[in-house]
Enzyme design. Sequence first.
Site, PDB file in Angstrom:
ATOM      1  NE  ARG A 117      -0.265   0.097   4.922  1.00  0.00           N
ATOM      2  CZ  ARG A 117      -0.714   0.434   6.111  1.00  0.00           C
ATOM      3  NH1 ARG A 117      -1.990   0.666   6.289  1.00  0.00           N
ATOM      4  NH2 ARG A 117       0.095   0.538   7.134  1.00  0.00           N
ATOM      5  CD  GLU A 156      -0.941   5.450   9.071  1.00  0.00           C
ATOM      6  OE1 GLU A 156      -0.193   4.593   8.550  1.00  0.00           O
ATOM      7  OE2 GLU A 156      -1.289   5.411  10.264  1.00  0.00           O
ATOM      8  CD  GLU A 314      -5.107   4.301  11.659  1.00  0.00           C
ATOM      9  OE1 GLU A 314      -4.162   3.630  12.120  1.00  0.00           O
ATOM     10  OE2 GLU A 314      -5.288   4.473  10.447  1.00  0.00           O
ATOM     11  CG  PHE A 364      -2.148 -12.039  15.000  1.00  0.00           C
ATOM     12  CD1 PHE A 364      -3.219 -12.829  15.399  1.00  0.00           C
ATOM     13  CD2 PHE A 364      -1.151 -12.618  14.216  1.00  0.00           C
ATOM     14  CE1 PHE A 364      -3.301 -14.169  15.022  1.00  0.00           C
ATOM     15  CE2 PHE A 364      -1.222 -13.948  13.843  1.00  0.00           C
ATOM     16  CZ  PHE A 364      -2.297 -14.728  14.231  1.00  0.00           C
TER      17      PHE A 364
END
Length: 686
Positions: A117, A156, A314, A364
């Site tokens: 990304r 970001e 976030e 995770f």
Amino acid sequence: MKYPPINSKYPHMLHGGDYNPDQWIKNPEILDEDIRLMKLAHCNVMSVGIFAWDALEPEEGKFQFEWLDNILDKLADNNIYAILATPSGARPLWLAQKYPEVLRVQANRVRNLPGERHNHCFTSPIYREKTRLINKMLADRYKDHPALLAWHISNEYSGECHCPLCQDAFRTWLKQKYGNDLDKLNYAWWTAFWGHTYTDWSQIQSPAPNGDTKIHGLNLDWMRFVTHQTLEFYKNEIAPLKEITPNIPVTTNFMGTFEGLNYWEMAPYIDVISWDNYPQWHGNRPDWELASDVSFVHDINRSLKGGKPFMLMESTPSMTNWQPVSKLKRPGMHLLSSIHAIAHGSDTVQYFQWRKGRGGSEKFHGAVVDHCGHENTRVFNDVTEVGKTLEKLDDIVGTTVKPEVAIIYDWENRWAIDDALGPRREKKDYLLTCQSHYRPFWNRGISVDVIDMDADFSNYKLLIAPMLYMVRPGVTERIEKFVKDGGTFITTYWSGIVDENDLCFLGGFPGPLKKVTGIWSEEIDALYDDDVNFIVPEKNSTLELNDEYEAKELCDLIHTETAHVLARYKSDFYAGRPALTVNEYGKGKAYYIAFRNNNDFLDDFYEILVDKLSIKKSLDTQLPLGVTAQLRTDGENKFIFLLNFAPQKNIVDLKQVEFLDILSGEKVSRKIELPGYGLRILKKVL
Ligand SMILES: [Zn+2]
């Protein structure tokens, strides 16, 4: 003194997270369960579609929005809002396969493969066109959707592209900056060094590990260009959104002190600042020290738009998965670290991520909903507690603070310091130094703005500029005016060294700051890690420092010109030379701290200044170590956040003053207890 809410259609604190329904399209039962759980967790907003381009446009020109219609309808039916993302952060594979120019090229000139990304060229006309098109389609389709609260632009933004298109754009940007005058560029970059004089614009290349890295002016201009080009890409992204949905605010999530982009250049084009915060709690150093460092970054985000509330876009509800060790938050820390953001001016608490995916590298990473899929978890309870707490804070939405203290933390200055070779290659520590000057204020519950050197200084009493290595044009004049008008200015070793092109000032350091500081720095000594010197306060000086203090790592060897000496070095060949000075200038004072020090010096030094200048504290009391008090106000009410970042309980003395404890609804005064990792939010009518 109150700003409107992020979107006036929902004037409450926002609570929610990054939501990836595009990963669960084949599991409609999960999507229904999500809505039930969101309501149970007191969530009212979800960031949707951040990496969903291939779900929206699986083939070129073939769009499918039905799954997103369905999600947004469900959210709206349940009074949950959407921060709708533009999907440019990750690109469908077909796009790179068909148009290889969209792929990013690394500094070594190797073109990346598709995938990952944040892997696009920010200059490519094709990528810009494709991005603009998908953004336009999203805006057209959802402009009147009741769930749409704000736009989340890409994700970001980061990184550089060194492809031929970007090289051309860089040269065009340089031509404009230097008025098409190559001589001017050669002088600004000091290219006679190592005989690197450019005789044609086409010879200019971006810095490369297998090319040039030692022309500091080039490096600096390249960093500026990267910010410029990222901003151009962003402007292209928001153009259709601003046209079709002019009343929907846009944001893009920043990453704290991420060095690759100068956020001050971007802030004017963003309606509401947002950032992603992932501190490593419960490590080797006390949590309160880390909390102070995080506060510093929260304050940058509030200062970026002059005090306007920001968004915590976030944070993790439990653990991360990308840090070396992903320790769980200890009981109490989730609520505390969430309200920590609110205390510094956030109007939201949001998470990455709502639900853990089944595959991929983030499976995770902490989430509100774990793989077990139900609400009977510690983390889900912690998140619910945050949601319920935020619902009691309606009065605080839009409030702000007007600090009397500002610290300059400047991106371009950091780039230049990081690039400098000497006097130390390691432990240059610009950020850590700024954060160490911030900590004494955090410990005393004093609000601080964190600004860049181009910000307005006129509203502060105390302006602190640690390691102001670069001094851009106009900055000296504004500092001089600030001090002349009665302000107190602090600067340190390694200041006033270079101009905006990273060219050393001639005529003695600290260059243009010589007049206001009244000193001349002849040399700077770098100490090995184990070396130590001391400073000894002058007897009967105007500053009542009692102790000797350690000097380490960097010791500036200065002469006073108009300044007075407050402390001197104790040993080595410069024993007796000035180490701390003050210069009276107009109605104000300028202090020069010549040595790098430990927290004990800064704590004592600022204690005296806070007292001398009558700097206001959020709460008129002495706070125990580990506790801070942060203020927000609407001009009529004070909201004081008492945050205990120590694992043990602490007592705070409110004295005779009566406050309303917003969370318990009780009136409180005198001594109140904060449990380990506990907090109180107090209200007082002014
Ligand atoms: Zn490129």
